[in-house]
Enzyme design. Structure first.
Site, PDB file in Angstrom:
ATOM      1  N   GLU A 132     -31.866  17.752 -32.531  1.00  0.00           N
ATOM      2  CA  GLU A 132     -30.765  17.761 -31.722  1.00  0.00           C
ATOM      3  C   GLU A 132     -31.097  17.720 -30.087  1.00  0.00           C
ATOM      4  O   GLU A 132     -32.314  18.198 -29.980  1.00  0.00           O
ATOM      5  CB  GLU A 132     -30.016  19.228 -31.871  1.00  0.00           C
ATOM      6  CG  GLU A 132     -28.742  19.239 -31.275  1.00  0.00           C
ATOM      7  CD  GLU A 132     -27.700  18.689 -31.098  1.00  0.00           C
ATOM      8  OE1 GLU A 132     -27.606  17.232 -31.152  1.00  0.00           O
ATOM      9  OE2 GLU A 132     -26.376  19.078 -31.468  1.00  0.00           O
ATOM     10  N   ASP A 133     -30.297  16.915 -29.275  1.00  0.00           N
ATOM     11  CA  ASP A 133     -30.663  16.756 -27.990  1.00  0.00           C
ATOM     12  C   ASP A 133     -30.464  18.177 -27.250  1.00  0.00           C
ATOM     13  O   ASP A 133     -31.290  18.542 -26.593  1.00  0.00           O
ATOM     14  CB  ASP A 133     -29.657  15.743 -27.232  1.00  0.00           C
ATOM     15  CG  ASP A 133     -28.147  16.073 -27.421  1.00  0.00           C
ATOM     16  OD1 ASP A 133     -27.811  16.962 -28.257  1.00  0.00           O
ATOM     17  OD2 ASP A 133     -27.291  15.375 -26.921  1.00  0.00           O
ATOM     18  N   ASP A 189     -25.843  24.115 -26.818  1.00  0.00           N
ATOM     19  CA  ASP A 189     -25.106  24.434 -25.700  1.00  0.00           C
ATOM     20  C   ASP A 189     -24.383  25.769 -26.119  1.00  0.00           C
ATOM     21  O   ASP A 189     -24.673  26.818 -26.270  1.00  0.00           O
ATOM     22  CB  ASP A 189     -24.171  23.305 -25.300  1.00  0.00           C
ATOM     23  CG  ASP A 189     -23.307  23.728 -24.070  1.00  0.00           C
ATOM     24  OD1 ASP A 189     -23.960  24.286 -23.071  1.00  0.00           O
ATOM     25  OD2 ASP A 189     -22.158  23.313 -24.148  1.00  0.00           O
TER      26      ASP A 189
HETATM   27  P1  IMP Z   1     -22.661  22.507 -28.623  1.00  0.00           P
HETATM   28  O1  IMP Z   1     -21.756  22.587 -29.972  1.00  0.00           O
HETATM   29  O2  IMP Z   1     -21.841  23.161 -27.604  1.00  0.00           O
HETATM   30  O3  IMP Z   1     -23.976  23.531 -28.686  1.00  0.00           O
HETATM   31  O4  IMP Z   1     -22.748  21.132 -28.133  1.00  0.00           O
HETATM   32  C1  IMP Z   1     -23.617  20.449 -28.683  1.00  0.00           C
HETATM   33  C2  IMP Z   1     -23.450  18.903 -28.115  1.00  0.00           C
HETATM   34  O5  IMP Z   1     -22.721  18.935 -26.796  1.00  0.00           O
HETATM   35  C3  IMP Z   1     -24.887  18.155 -27.877  1.00  0.00           C
HETATM   36  O6  IMP Z   1     -25.343  17.481 -29.018  1.00  0.00           O
HETATM   37  C4  IMP Z   1     -24.594  17.368 -26.570  1.00  0.00           C
HETATM   38  O7  IMP Z   1     -24.245  15.873 -27.188  1.00  0.00           O
HETATM   39  C5  IMP Z   1     -23.390  17.954 -26.027  1.00  0.00           C
HETATM   40  N1  IMP Z   1     -23.784  18.579 -24.753  1.00  0.00           N
HETATM   41  C6  IMP Z   1     -23.955  19.950 -24.554  1.00  0.00           C
HETATM   42  N2  IMP Z   1     -24.426  20.266 -23.203  1.00  0.00           N
HETATM   43  C7  IMP Z   1     -24.514  18.932 -22.564  1.00  0.00           C
HETATM   44  C8  IMP Z   1     -24.791  18.700 -21.377  1.00  0.00           C
HETATM   45  O8  IMP Z   1     -25.349  19.447 -20.496  1.00  0.00           O
HETATM   46  N3  IMP Z   1     -24.959  17.193 -21.155  1.00  0.00           N
HETATM   47  C9  IMP Z   1     -24.577  16.396 -22.061  1.00  0.00           C
HETATM   48  N4  IMP Z   1     -24.102  16.585 -23.213  1.00  0.00           N
HETATM   49  C10 IMP Z   1     -24.144  18.059 -23.529  1.00  0.00           C
END
Ligand code: IMP
Ligand code: MG
Length: 179
Positions: A102-103, A106
């Site tokens: 995963e990139d 967040d």
């Molecule tokens: P989560 O579900 O909130 O953990 O978000 C995960 C996804 O949101 C990642 O796979 C990213 O594609 C996107 N994402 C979260 N933070 C960033 C950021 O700072 N920049 C760009 N994409 C983000």
């Protein structure tokens, strides 16, 4: 390195291409060692992880497979909170040693929503490798097994990560500049 403008926002240099490459090499070495003789299956989560997955996979020297799924939850610089499976898993992971790529973690929502589907299929083992983790933003706890960088809760772009579709092709990682 100069500041970068993406859509309406100004970003400042944060992680250099060299720093990223160095951490990815280290992660690949650890995986090569931990999975020697195991033939792991990597599952890269599109879109954001495609460059990270590609660079990491090139440094994997043991036998390994890779496949892709597409999940999305982001709109602009804020998580929409809704995780959609746009492309599902087409590979049987039963009995496999699986490593999710995963990139960025967040809020942790994307990965947490996806994990039960994988656990249902009874992989032999399941680990998570991420390029970036924002611990302060994480509300759904995630066990991260391999991580390149732990970063503060600021929006970043570049190296596969986008701001509303743009910025993925930047070689470095930039972070949102506070006005
Ligand atoms: P989560 O579900 O909130 O953990 O978000 C995960 C996804 O949101 C990642 O796979 C990213 O594609 C996107 N994402 C979260 N933070 C960033 C950021 O700072 N920049 C760009 N994409 C983000
Ligand atoms: Mg994204």
């Amino acid at each position: 390195m100069q500041n970068l403008r993406v859509h309406d926002k100004e970003f400042e240099p944060y992680l250099s291409a060299e720093a990223i490459a160095e951490k990815i090499e280290k992660m690949a070495s650890a995986i090569n060692k931990d999975y020697a003789g195991k033939k792991p299956l990597f599952i890269a989560i599109l879109n954001g992880s495609f460059i990270f997955a590609s660079d990491l996979f090139k440094s994997i020297s043991i036998e390994a497979e890779i496949c892709f799924i597409k999940l999305a939850s982001y709109k602009g610089t804020k998580s929409s909170g809704q995780v959609v499976t746009a492309i599902g898993l087409d590979t049987d992971i039963t009995g496999r040693d699986v490593i999710i790529l995963e990139d960025i973690i967040d809020t942790g929502k994307t990965i947490n929503q996806f994990l039960p589907q994988l656990i249902n299929q009874q992989p032999k083992s399941l680990k998570i490798a991420v390029l970036l983790h924002k611990p302060e933003a994480t509300v759904f706890p995630v066990q991260i097994d391999y991580c390149c960088f732990s970063i503060p809760n600021k929006f970043v772009v570049g190296y596969g990560l986008d701001y509303d579709g743009l910025g993925r092709n930047i070689k470095e990682i930039y972070r949102l500049k506070e006005e």
